[in-house]
Design a protein around this motif. Structure first.
Motif, PDB file in Angstrom:
ATOM      1  N   ALA A   1      75.306  73.056   1.604  1.00 24.92           N
ATOM      2  CA  ALA A   1      76.550  74.480   1.189  1.00 24.92           C
ATOM      3  C   ALA A   1      76.855  74.292   2.158  1.00 24.92           C
ATOM      4  O   ALA A   1      78.283  75.763   1.857  1.00 24.92           O
ATOM      5  CB  ALA A   1      74.971  75.192  -0.208  1.00 24.92           C
ATOM      6  N   GLY A   2      76.827  73.635   3.202  1.00 23.46           N
ATOM      7  CA  GLY A   2      77.791  74.842   4.570  1.00 23.46           C
ATOM      8  C   GLY A   2      76.795  74.099   5.470  1.00 23.46           C
ATOM      9  O   GLY A   2      76.744  73.269   5.824  1.00 23.46           O
ATOM     10  N   PRO A   3      78.158  74.386   6.616  1.00 24.00           N
ATOM     11  CA  PRO A   3      77.576  73.643   7.787  1.00 24.00           C
ATOM     12  C   PRO A   3      76.267  74.109   8.087  1.00 24.00           C
ATOM     13  O   PRO A   3      75.713  75.200   7.450  1.00 24.00           O
ATOM     14  CB  PRO A   3      78.487  74.319   9.123  1.00 24.00           C
ATOM     15  N   SER A   4      75.634  73.331   8.456  1.00 25.91           N
ATOM     16  CA  SER A   4      73.796  73.387   9.402  1.00 25.91           C
ATOM     17  C   SER A   4      73.911  72.941  10.209  1.00 25.91           C
ATOM     18  O   SER A   4      74.389  72.102  11.161  1.00 25.91           O
ATOM     19  CB  SER A   4      73.135  73.001   7.746  1.00 25.91           C
ATOM     20  N   VAL A   5      72.261  72.984  10.879  1.00 23.45           N
ATOM     21  CA  VAL A   5      72.131  72.305  12.267  1.00 23.45           C
ATOM     22  C   VAL A   5      70.195  72.338  11.380  1.00 23.45           C
ATOM     23  O   VAL A   5      69.767  72.325  10.889  1.00 23.45           O
ATOM     24  CB  VAL A   5      71.693  73.396  12.839  1.00 23.45           C
ATOM     25  N   VAL A   6      69.804  71.421  12.565  1.00 22.59           N
ATOM     26  CA  VAL A   6      68.508  70.760  12.605  1.00 22.59           C
ATOM     27  C   VAL A   6      67.773  71.625  13.509  1.00 22.59           C
ATOM     28  O   VAL A   6      68.253  71.763  14.554  1.00 22.59           O
ATOM     29  CB  VAL A   6      68.741  69.015  13.130  1.00 22.59           C
ATOM     30  N   THR A   7      66.961  72.341  13.387  1.00 20.24           N
ATOM     31  CA  THR A   7      65.873  73.249  14.095  1.00 20.24           C
ATOM     32  C   THR A   7      64.825  73.078  14.427  1.00 20.24           C
ATOM     33  O   THR A   7      64.424  72.374  12.877  1.00 20.24           O
ATOM     34  CB  THR A   7      66.476  74.401  13.541  1.00 20.24           C
TER      35      THR A   7
ATOM     36  N   ALA B   1      67.755  74.965  23.310  1.00 21.41           N
ATOM     37  CA  ALA B   1      67.569  76.390  22.802  1.00 21.41           C
ATOM     38  C   ALA B   1      68.445  77.252  22.872  1.00 21.41           C
ATOM     39  O   ALA B   1      68.413  78.500  21.791  1.00 21.41           O
ATOM     40  CB  ALA B   1      66.336  77.446  23.192  1.00 21.41           C
ATOM     41  N   ASP B   2      69.782  77.175  22.771  1.00 25.60           N
ATOM     42  CA  ASP B   2      71.019  77.644  22.843  1.00 25.60           C
ATOM     43  C   ASP B   2      71.766  77.142  21.604  1.00 25.60           C
ATOM     44  O   ASP B   2      72.296  76.241  21.128  1.00 25.60           O
ATOM     45  CB  ASP B   2      71.577  76.939  24.275  1.00 25.60           C
ATOM     46  N   LEU B   3      72.371  78.065  20.113  1.00 27.55           N
ATOM     47  CA  LEU B   3      72.608  77.576  18.736  1.00 27.55           C
ATOM     48  C   LEU B   3      73.392  77.011  19.252  1.00 27.55           C
ATOM     49  O   LEU B   3      74.400  75.753  18.378  1.00 27.55           O
ATOM     50  CB  LEU B   3      72.431  78.722  18.223  1.00 27.55           C
ATOM     51  N   SER B   4      73.986  77.793  20.040  1.00 27.00           N
ATOM     52  CA  SER B   4      76.421  77.020  20.314  1.00 27.00           C
ATOM     53  C   SER B   4      76.157  75.248  20.679  1.00 27.00           C
ATOM     54  O   SER B   4      76.960  74.978  20.870  1.00 27.00           O
ATOM     55  CB  SER B   4      76.578  77.903  21.244  1.00 27.00           C
ATOM     56  N   GLU B   5      74.852  74.926  21.230  1.00 26.86           N
ATOM     57  CA  GLU B   5      74.546  73.874  21.467  1.00 26.86           C
ATOM     58  C   GLU B   5      74.571  72.395  20.190  1.00 26.86           C
ATOM     59  O   GLU B   5      74.554  71.679  20.668  1.00 26.86           O
ATOM     60  CB  GLU B   5      73.590  73.121  22.725  1.00 26.86           C
ATOM     61  N   ALA B   6      73.766  72.837  19.733  1.00 26.57           N
ATOM     62  CA  ALA B   6      73.569  72.380  17.682  1.00 26.57           C
ATOM     63  C   ALA B   6      74.686  71.352  17.478  1.00 26.57           C
ATOM     64  O   ALA B   6      76.172  71.642  17.809  1.00 26.57           O
ATOM     65  CB  ALA B   6      72.738  73.525  17.209  1.00 26.57           C
ATOM     66  N   ALA B   7      74.249  70.611  17.236  1.00 30.85           N
ATOM     67  CA  ALA B   7      75.045  69.344  16.155  1.00 30.85           C
ATOM     68  C   ALA B   7      75.662  70.288  14.636  1.00 30.85           C
ATOM     69  O   ALA B   7      74.125  70.977  14.269  1.00 30.85           O
ATOM     70  CB  ALA B   7      74.313  68.008  16.196  1.00 30.85           C
ATOM     71  N   ILE B   8      76.567  70.071  14.407  1.00 29.53           N
ATOM     72  CA  ILE B   8      76.876  70.626  13.317  1.00 29.53           C
ATOM     73  C   ILE B   8      77.058  69.476  12.102  1.00 29.53           C
ATOM     74  O   ILE B   8      77.490  68.642  12.699  1.00 29.53           O
ATOM     75  CB  ILE B   8      78.369  71.801  13.069  1.00 29.53           C
ATOM     76  N   VAL B   9      76.497  69.737  11.216  1.00 32.72           N
ATOM     77  CA  VAL B   9      76.691  68.574  10.156  1.00 32.72           C
ATOM     78  C   VAL B   9      77.176  69.201   8.803  1.00 32.72           C
ATOM     79  O   VAL B   9      76.784  70.635   8.965  1.00 32.72           O
ATOM     80  CB  VAL B   9      74.900  68.004   9.267  1.00 32.72           C
ATOM     81  N   ARG B  10      78.616  69.401   7.943  1.00 32.70           N
ATOM     82  CA  ARG B  10      78.812  69.697   7.356  1.00 32.70           C
ATOM     83  C   ARG B  10      78.927  68.812   5.752  1.00 32.70           C
ATOM     84  O   ARG B  10      79.268  69.056   4.433  1.00 32.70           O
ATOM     85  CB  ARG B  10      80.076  69.572   7.127  1.00 32.70           C
ATOM     86  N   ASN B  11      78.166  67.411   6.023  1.00 33.93           N
ATOM     87  CA  ASN B  11      77.652  66.726   4.515  1.00 33.93           C
ATOM     88  C   ASN B  11      75.871  66.252   4.438  1.00 33.93           C
ATOM     89  O   ASN B  11      75.859  66.556   5.182  1.00 33.93           O
ATOM     90  CB  ASN B  11      78.958  66.247   3.574  1.00 33.93           C
ATOM     91  N   SER B  12      75.552  66.070   3.395  1.00 36.01           N
ATOM     92  CA  SER B  12      74.300  65.959   3.331  1.00 36.01           C
ATOM     93  C   SER B  12      73.892  64.623   3.804  1.00 36.01           C
ATOM     94  O   SER B  12      72.992  64.855   4.407  1.00 36.01           O
ATOM     95  CB  SER B  12      73.923  65.530   1.839  1.00 36.01           C
ATOM     96  N   ASP B  13      74.509  63.186   3.771  1.00 34.52           N
ATOM     97  CA  ASP B  13      74.808  62.559   4.027  1.00 34.52           C
ATOM     98  C   ASP B  13      74.342  62.320   6.190  1.00 34.52           C
ATOM     99  O   ASP B  13      73.693  61.843   6.916  1.00 34.52           O
ATOM    100  CB  ASP B  13      75.623  61.558   4.388  1.00 34.52           C
TER     101      ASP B  13
ATOM    102  N   LYS C   1      62.517  68.784   0.119  1.00 36.20           N
ATOM    103  CA  LYS C   1      62.135  67.040   0.871  1.00 36.20           C
ATOM    104  C   LYS C   1      63.710  66.458   0.067  1.00 36.20           C
ATOM    105  O   LYS C   1      64.184  65.980   0.707  1.00 36.20           O
ATOM    106  CB  LYS C   1      61.045  67.136  -0.992  1.00 36.20           C
ATOM    107  N   LYS C   2      64.479  67.680  -0.642  1.00 36.46           N
ATOM    108  CA  LYS C   2      65.774  67.026  -1.377  1.00 36.46           C
ATOM    109  C   LYS C   2      66.800  67.293  -0.063  1.00 36.46           C
ATOM    110  O   LYS C   2      66.535  68.418   0.650  1.00 36.46           O
ATOM    111  CB  LYS C   2      66.274  67.808  -2.812  1.00 36.46           C
ATOM    112  N   ILE C   3      67.515  66.669   0.369  1.00 37.87           N
ATOM    113  CA  ILE C   3      68.609  67.228   1.497  1.00 37.87           C
ATOM    114  C   ILE C   3      69.865  67.358   0.906  1.00 37.87           C
ATOM    115  O   ILE C   3      70.383  66.575   0.475  1.00 37.87           O
ATOM    116  CB  ILE C   3      68.478  66.086   2.619  1.00 37.87           C
ATOM    117  N   LYS C   4      70.541  68.400   0.966  1.00 34.86           N
ATOM    118  CA  LYS C   4      71.502  69.094   0.004  1.00 34.86           C
ATOM    119  C   LYS C   4      71.868  69.865   1.081  1.00 34.86           C
ATOM    120  O   LYS C   4      71.105  71.539   0.566  1.00 34.86           O
ATOM    121  CB  LYS C   4      70.807  69.487  -1.862  1.00 34.86           C
TER     122      LYS C   4
END
Lengths: 105, 551
Positions: free
Chosen positions: A13-19, A39-51, A8-11
């Motif tokens: 701690a490091g680089p993340s993706v949406v899957t 289907a390829d993780l290397s093509e995922a958008a990487i996010v680095r903060n909560s916003d 529920k809370k978006i927090k």
């Protein structure tokens, strides 16, 4: 390990993706920077903060026809830019079961 | 076998058409996932780690050979060539595509199989003894009553939106093979002093996060009143069961919080309003259901045929016969349990080829009938003793003659983190390692009856609480950790296991189990004293000392 349904809370701690899982066949997919799914993780958008994570998740959840059950998952990004899943659960989702299957695919 | 009537066939076919339309609307975007989720769950469709998972019902564990062939067909055509038999007499397919699910359901419907009551907050697939109708000494075939409840509860609107899922199991034998004491309602078929058929009714059992053993709520409910009594329990649950907290929503919590006496009074009061209503079952209804169960035309056969006498010289055959063959109510016949626990294999999995071949063997040796047990094994319920040697050879060729039924490698395990989106840790690799560690059948026989149950999370689909040795996988600081309990059991003396100490790492689990077993072998008073009895006699301490002395 937190179930994605309880995320529920978006927090982050490091680089993340949406899957998520692709709606018509259920395979594991990742949200791309081009607002699609891959289907390829290397093509995922990487996010680095909560916003960033919140925005990417909101956009992903809105694409309900493309994929289902979207959630934020940790990744590790190597110096050369190679992206790897950030925990065992995501490793298994990416590479498949850790056991031999009764029928080899 | 039970022969479905036109109403059943129509219901199943209409269900397929309805779901086909729902899937179409989901894929077009007309239905959102939130709207669709409850609909797919009502048709046995979950979303797991890698794909959709499709759970198919095998009511009271009875399958005809043509149905097993059709399950093989689904595995081959729509999945990856295998299926997983579960602890509640269902089969799961792990890689199914949503777009193809209506076709898979339609193929199953042609042989009277469906996925109703396999998921969602409704009355689930009623389970029973896999030896029903053939076990010596049973009161009567419990499937007659299972079928009555199935008919009454399927798509019943009052039971379709319960606070949580609801599970019923029925046994008719002294030895409980259906684990009725860990169900929301457990029914034990008995006769009263007048010789009338009825039930001891137990309520409030269940595992998961808060495990409870069911308590007896009524010592005798006449068979004609069983639907009204179940409905009274459901009504009290529906009224008072918590819907605000998923972890407190099962009936076991309500029974615990109200206390069995108060809960019982509430049920009794409700029952008095409805017991003399249309819910009272006419004898003709039961007789009609009874008449739809067909039984084989057994031959009059000798107790010890020559074929069996000759085959006894083969030690491998004898090892299998002693382990996997059980007495039948008809002289000259046997019940054969088929282990789905080969050394190094995932518990409960069967390939499409094995299912097809087993269907052929059922036709040849078991009047076309197969059973599914909650221990994730199969059974052929009507095998003539003279055919046992030939059947064993055929099963052995298929990898289905592992003589480990009820032994330490006959492990119950949930799919765990390899498949399940709820899991915290892997179950199957632990089970595989244990089957390798104890692959020596002489050692397994020396140890004797010992049930290991493994769950990959607190939801306890692997029934770890009631394993003689229970293994629960959890996640701690990003690592898989396993908590070990001993002393649990799921039979007529059901009990919850006790924790022996701190959790251990993935790589240590098999060593810990080995330590526990070595302690047992050293501590037992005589070879006949089972592991579970040694634990009962001595408690956890000596095992704890052995396991943690060097850790």
């Amino acid at each position: 390990m937190t179930s994605p349904l309880e995320q529920k809370k978006i927090k982050i701690a490091g680089p993340s993706v949406v899957t998520a899982n692709r709606t018509w066949d259920g395979i594991v997919v990742y949200r791309t920077a081009a607002q699609g799914w891959s289907a390829d993780l290397s093509e995922a958008a990487i996010v680095r903060n909560s916003d960033e994570a919140k925005a990417l998740l909101a956009e992903s959840v809105a694409d309900d026809v493309g994929a289902v059950g979207a959630y934020i998952a940790p990744v590790q990004v190597a110096e050369d830019g190679k992206v790897e899943p950030g925990n065992l659960r995501e490793q298994i989702r990416r590479t498949g079961v850790t056991i031999g299957q009764p029928v080899q695919v | 076998m039970y022969a479905y009537d036109e109403i059943d066939r129509t219901l199943v076919n209409e269900r397929v058409s309805e779901f086909r339309d729902q899937v179409k609307r989901r894929l077009s975007g007309e239905l959102t996932e939130d709207e669709f989720k409850i609909l797919r769950l009502q048709n046995g469709v979950y979303l797991q780690l890698h794909a959709y998972m499709f759970r198919v019902a095998i009511p009271y564990g009875t399958l005809a050979s043509n149905q097993l062939r059709r399950l093989a067909h689904v595995a081959r055509k729509y999945d990856r060539g295998y299926g997983h038999f579960t602890t509640r007499q269902n089969i799961q397919f792990n890689w199914i595509k949503l777009a193809e699910l209506p076709d898979a359901l339609a193929d199953l419907a042609e042989v009277g199989i469906h996925a109703m009551q396999t998921s969602g907050n409704n009355m689930r697939n009623v389970t029973s003894d896999q030896w029903a109708g053939v076990a010596p000494g049973e009161i009567e075939d419990p499937r007659i009553w299972s079928e009555l409840i199935r008919q009454h509860t399927t798509l019943h609107p009052e039971f379709s939106f319960l606070p949580r899922k609801f599970k019923i199991a029925i046994t008719a034998s002294d030895h409980d093979r259906a684990a009725i004491r860990i169900h929301d309602i457990g029914l034990r078929l008995i006769k009263n002093e007048k010789g009338e058929t009825g039930f001891e009714v137990l309520v409030g059992g269940g595992l998961g996060r808060t495990p409870f053993i069911a308590k007896t709520i009524k010592h005798f409910v006449h068979g004609r009143d069983i639907l009204s009594y179940i409905e009274a329990i459901l009504r009290v649950y529906n009224q008072y069961g918590r819907r605000d907290n998923i972890y407190k929503a099962r009936i076991k919590i309500l029974v615990h919080e109200l206390g069995i006496e108060k809960f019982s009074r509430e049920v009794e009061e409700e029952w008095q309003h409805i017991r003399n209503s249309s819910l009272q079952i006419d004898d003709e209804v039961i007789e009609d259901i009874r008449s739809r169960f067909t039984y084989p035309a057994y031959e009059k056969l000798p107790h010890m045929p020559d074929e069996l006498r000759q085959a006894a010289a083969d030690p491998d055959f004898e090892a299998w016969r002693k382990n996997s063959v059980s007495p039948h109510k008809v002289q000259g016949y046997s019940i054969v349990t088929i282990s789905l626990k080969p050394t190094g294999g995932p518990p409960g999995d069967a390939t499409a080829e094995q299912m097809d071949a087993l269907a052929d063997l059922a036709d040849k040796y078991s009047f076309g009938e197969i059973r599914v047990g909650h221990e994730q094994n199969l059974a052929l319920p009507h095998v003539a003793k003279r055919d046992l040697p030939a059947l064993w050879k055929a099963l052995d060729k298929l990898g289905l003659a592992t003589p480990n039924v009820n032994l330490i490698t006959d492990i119950i395990a949930c799919p765990g983190l390899d498949y399940c989106s709820l899991a915290n840790a892997r179950s199957i690799p632990i089970a595989q390692e244990l089957t390798r560690r104890f692959a020596n059948h002489e050692l397994a026989n020396l140890i004797g009856r010992l049930h290991i149950n493994i769950s990959g999370c607190i939801n306890a689909c692997g029934h770890h609480h009631v394993g003689h040795i229970g293994i629960l996988g959890v996640e701690k600081n990003g690592e898989e950790v396993y908590q070990i309990t001993i002393g649990g059991r799921a039979d007529e003396s059901a009990a919850l296991g006790n924790l022996i100490g701190p959790g251990v790492k993935f790589d240590e689990v098999a060593d810990v189990v080995e330590d526990i077993v070595e302690a047992y072998l050293a501590l037992r008073e005589r070879p006949e004293e089972l592991f579970i009895d040694t634990v009962k006699r001595l408690g956890v301490e000596p095992f704890k000392e052995r396991v943690y002395a060097t850790r």
